[in-house]
Design a protein around this motif. Structure first.
Motif, PDB file in Angstrom:
ATOM      1  N   SER A 192      -8.599  -1.243   4.031  1.00 44.94           N
ATOM      2  CA  SER A 192      -8.153   0.131   4.277  1.00 44.94           C
ATOM      3  C   SER A 192      -7.196   0.599   3.184  1.00 44.94           C
ATOM      4  O   SER A 192      -7.298   1.726   2.689  1.00 44.94           O
ATOM      5  CB  SER A 192      -7.477   0.208   5.642  1.00 44.94           C
ATOM      6  OG  SER A 192      -6.951   1.484   5.859  1.00 44.94           O
ATOM      7  N   SER A 201       0.826  -1.205   0.000  1.00 44.00           N
ATOM      8  CA  SER A 201       0.000   0.000   0.000  1.00 44.00           C
ATOM      9  C   SER A 201       0.859   1.252   0.000  1.00 44.00           C
ATOM     10  O   SER A 201       0.618   2.182  -0.776  1.00 44.00           O
ATOM     11  CB  SER A 201      -0.914  -0.017   1.223  1.00 44.00           C
ATOM     12  OG  SER A 201      -1.596   1.201   1.343  1.00 44.00           O
ATOM     13  N   SER A 215     -16.542  -0.744   9.490  1.00 45.53           N
ATOM     14  CA  SER A 215     -15.545  -0.014   8.702  1.00 45.53           C
ATOM     15  C   SER A 215     -15.923   0.025   7.228  1.00 45.53           C
ATOM     16  O   SER A 215     -15.781   1.054   6.568  1.00 45.53           O
ATOM     17  CB  SER A 215     -14.164  -0.656   8.857  1.00 45.53           C
ATOM     18  OG  SER A 215     -13.717  -0.570  10.172  1.00 45.53           O
ATOM     19  N   LYS A 223      -8.685  -6.355   7.256  1.00 50.11           N
ATOM     20  CA  LYS A 223      -8.849  -4.939   7.597  1.00 50.11           C
ATOM     21  C   LYS A 223      -7.787  -4.076   6.909  1.00 50.11           C
ATOM     22  O   LYS A 223      -8.098  -3.019   6.359  1.00 50.11           O
ATOM     23  CB  LYS A 223      -8.757  -4.740   9.110  1.00 50.11           C
ATOM     24  CG  LYS A 223      -9.982  -5.186   9.867  1.00 50.11           C
ATOM     25  CD  LYS A 223      -9.744  -5.076  11.354  1.00 50.11           C
ATOM     26  CE  LYS A 223     -10.781  -4.228  12.013  1.00 50.11           C
ATOM     27  NZ  LYS A 223     -10.595  -4.169  13.476  1.00 50.11           N
ATOM     28  N   ALA A 233     -16.789   3.235   4.970  1.00 52.22           N
ATOM     29  CA  ALA A 233     -15.973   3.502   3.782  1.00 52.22           C
ATOM     30  C   ALA A 233     -16.834   3.620   2.529  1.00 52.22           C
ATOM     31  O   ALA A 233     -16.614   4.505   1.696  1.00 52.22           O
ATOM     32  CB  ALA A 233     -14.936   2.398   3.604  1.00 52.22           C
TER      33      ALA A 233
END
Length: 183
Positions: A101, A65, A144, A97, A148
């Motif tokens: 993200s 990422s 989450s 997770k 999002a």
């Protein structure tokens, strides 16, 4: 040492624990021809994303990422998005997770850069991988993901600039077509 071994060595600190400090050094140019070390690092991270140990997979997702977010290439975004989307189905909660993200951050980056084709490709990978997590067994993942989806797709359509709303509609439209083709 082979090129892959050298890349793997750069991912380890002196005490043998994984580290992300190496990422900015390789992110200056994301094109493999412009920076062959970047390509080797991506291959090493892709391999680590499939490691047997969840902590290694989670750290590899974070490094991948960071590398994608630091790169300037939209094609690299799409490549990283595909690798990260595979990790959204991981058995480890922490990896799921981290992947969700990371995909969200990558989509936001692509959308902000204004490269519509890359943003749509990353957005579709993000939506196809993250949206199913609303049924995850873990409550924090479901919460989450719902947040999002709302902030990255629904709010821009309802309140965002016209260009961002159009991008969100393109992402949603592409997923609708993909679902119709699978039926």
């Amino acid at each position: 040492a082979t090129e892959e071994e050298e890349s793997e060595a750069t991912l380890m600190s002196v005490d043998g624990t994984p580290t992300l400090a190496v990422v900015p050094a390789f992110a200056a140019a994301s094109d493999a021809e412009a920076n062959p070390a970047n390509s080797a690092l991506r291959r090493a991270l892709a391999s680590r994303c499939r490691d047997a140990k969840p902590v290694v997979r989670r750290l590899a997702v974070g490094a991948l990422s960071a590398l994608a977010l630091a790169a300037a290439d939209g094609a690299a975004d799409a490549e990283a998005a595909q690798m990260l989307s595979d990790r959204c189905r991981d058995t480890s909660l922490a990896v799921r997770k981290a992947s969700a993200s990371a995909l969200g951050a990558l989509f936001e980056k692509a959308a902000a850069k204004g490269t519509a084709q890359a943003a749509v490709a990353v957005g579709r990978a993000w939506l196809a991988s993250v949206a199913p997590l609303v049924t995850d067994v873990e409550t924090t993942v479901r919460e989450s993901v719902a947040q999002a989806l709302g902030s990255s797709l629904i709010e821009p359509i309802a309140r965002g600039p016209a260009a961002r709303a159009a991008l969100c509609w393109r992402v949603l439209g592409g997923c609708d077509r993909a679902a119709s083709e699978q039926v």
